[in-house]
Design an enzyme around this catalytic site. Structure first.
Site, mmCIF file in Angstrom:
data_model
loop_
_atom_site.group_PDB
_atom_site.id
_atom_site.type_symbol
_atom_site.label_atom_id
_atom_site.label_comp_id
_atom_site.label_asym_id
_atom_site.label_seq_id
_atom_site.Cartn_x
_atom_site.Cartn_y
_atom_site.Cartn_z
ATOM 1 N N LYS A 1 0.819 -1.218 0.000
ATOM 2 C CA LYS A 1 0.000 0.000 0.000
ATOM 3 C C LYS A 1 0.847 1.259 0.000
ATOM 4 O O LYS A 1 0.375 2.337 -0.376
ATOM 5 C CB LYS A 1 -0.952 0.006 1.187
ATOM 6 C CG LYS A 1 -1.721 -1.282 1.404
ATOM 7 C CD LYS A 1 -2.439 -1.780 0.163
ATOM 8 C CE LYS A 1 -3.195 -3.066 0.457
ATOM 9 N NZ LYS A 1 -3.803 -3.666 -0.728
ATOM 10 N N TYR B 1 -12.152 -14.983 3.494
ATOM 11 C CA TYR B 1 -11.159 -13.931 3.710
ATOM 12 C C TYR B 1 -10.680 -13.950 5.164
ATOM 13 O O TYR B 1 -11.490 -13.949 6.104
ATOM 14 C CB TYR B 1 -11.763 -12.560 3.395
ATOM 15 C CG TYR B 1 -10.809 -11.422 3.697
ATOM 16 C CD1 TYR B 1 -9.916 -10.977 2.740
ATOM 17 C CD2 TYR B 1 -10.788 -10.826 4.954
ATOM 18 C CE1 TYR B 1 -9.026 -9.958 3.021
ATOM 19 C CE2 TYR B 1 -9.898 -9.796 5.250
ATOM 20 C CZ TYR B 1 -9.030 -9.371 4.281
ATOM 21 O OH TYR B 1 -8.137 -8.368 4.556
ATOM 22 N N TYR C 1 -2.939 -12.579 3.011
ATOM 23 C CA TYR C 1 -2.663 -12.317 1.595
ATOM 24 C C TYR C 1 -1.504 -13.160 1.081
ATOM 25 O O TYR C 1 -1.692 -14.082 0.288
ATOM 26 C CB TYR C 1 -2.368 -10.827 1.381
ATOM 27 C CG TYR C 1 -3.542 -9.934 1.662
ATOM 28 C CD1 TYR C 1 -4.472 -9.640 0.663
ATOM 29 C CD2 TYR C 1 -3.742 -9.379 2.920
ATOM 30 C CE1 TYR C 1 -5.561 -8.830 0.909
ATOM 31 C CE2 TYR C 1 -4.835 -8.577 3.188
ATOM 32 C CZ TYR C 1 -5.739 -8.299 2.185
ATOM 33 O OH TYR C 1 -6.825 -7.509 2.448
#
Length: 338
Positions: free
Chosen positions: A54, A268, A294
């Site tokens: 990010k 998730y 992730y």
């Protein structure tokens, strides 16, 4: 590609390291000598309160926020969001306030998940957060908080989850150029890039950057949340929007977008023994720390596909998007399995 025209502000530690993975390559080499040659792009090393993917996106998003004279960043993510932590850090660097909305997406009531890892860092960095139920309309929540900031006299800048809009994805179009440059300097030919794909900005930015450059390198996204058709549609739309900022949306074609969503597991942020095995494998082969949400699932997929012979003879680059800070939130789940 002329990135400076988008006025990014620079705080990431770039270029990130690009290194071989000799230990994992050896483990995935079969007795007949077949298998892939593995490399890693270390975007866990971007700086900004522990780094992660990010940070590249936030260089462009902060540039836009400052150009609009914003004084408050407003964003959202799951409780253990790496994006939220990096946004809080970026706000601290530029003296901005930061309002974050955390979604209880996994339904976990574990103390370590709800109080440790990224949540602790969010608070340390000075962000103000609120938690909403899983399944909430997060776009509506962003709009509501932004309206509250405006009503109090603030100037909000809304950043979508994962920083995944066309402005944010520019960070990974630039990463594509950086990676190809590094490979060229080494005389290395890349056959494939593998990365986690979730909010779509990283995957889309890579596809857009490679397409605009004309670099014929396929990107395989290993899904962490959505079904394949939904994920690919999201990535394709955003990749075209990102390439469109350079005036070349048509260079991104549908066949360039490939996601394998067979390794999501129960959902998730929910981990299984194969994710834990992937975390252990690369930690012990090459001292690389991944995260359970992730990169752990992306590595789970890479190992399974390599074992099945899908990458035989290829030079494969694993893009490490960071997130090891979240490991501490899963201590109770991994207890006894390490």
């Amino acid at each position: 590609m002329h990135f400076s025209r988008f006025n990014p502000v620079r705080f990431a530690h770039l270029p990130t390291p690009f290194e071989p993975l000799p230990g994992l390559t050896e483990q995935l080499t079969r007795e007949d000598g077949s298998g892939p040659t593995l490399w890693i792009k270390r975007d866990d090393c971007t700086g900004l309160a522990g780094g992660g993917n990010k940070t590249r996106k936030l260089e462009y998003l902060l540039g836009d926020a400052l150009a609009q004279d914003a004084d408050t960043l407003v964003t959202q993510g799951a409780i253990q969001s790496n994006h939220v932590r990096q946004t809080a850090a970026a706000a601290a660097i530029f003296g901005l306030k930061c309002e974050i909305i955390l979604e209880a997406r996994t339904g976990s009531n574990a103390v370590d998940y709800n109080r440790s890892g990224n949540v602790l860092l969010d608070e340390l960095l000075g962000a103000r957060h609120r938690t909403v139920a899983g399944g909430s309309d997060m776009n509506a929540e962003l709009a509501r908080v932004a309206a509250e900031v405006s009503a109090a006299g603030g100037r909000p800048y809304v950043i979508p989850g994962g920083g995944s809009n066309a402005i944010g994805a520019l960070g990974y179009a630039e990463c594509a150029l950086e990676l190809v440059t590094q490979a060229n300097e080494m005389g290395l030919e890349i056959d494939r890039i593998v990365t986690a794909t979730g909010s779509a900005g990283t995957h889309a930015g890579l596809v857009a950057g490679l397409a605009v450059m004309g670099a014929d390198i396929p990107v395989l996204g290993i899904g962490v949340r959505a079904p394949k058709d939904v994920q690919e549609a999201n990535v394709f739309r955003l990749a075209q929007e990102t390439a469109g900022l350079f005036g070349h949306a048509e260079r991104v074609t549908r066949d360039m977008v490939v996601a394998d969503c067979d390794y999501v597991g129960a959902g998730y942020g929910l981990i299984d023994s194969a994710v834990i095995d992937a975390l252990k494998t690369i930690a012990r082969s090459d001292a690389i720390l991944l995260d359970p949400v992730y990169t752990g699932k992306a590595m789970k997929g890479l190992i399974a596909l390599a074992t099945a012979g899908k990458f035989d003879g290829e030079t494969v680059v694993f893009l490490h998007t960071g997130g090891a800070q979240g490991l501490f939130a899963y201590q109770s789940e991994m207890e006894g399995q390490l």
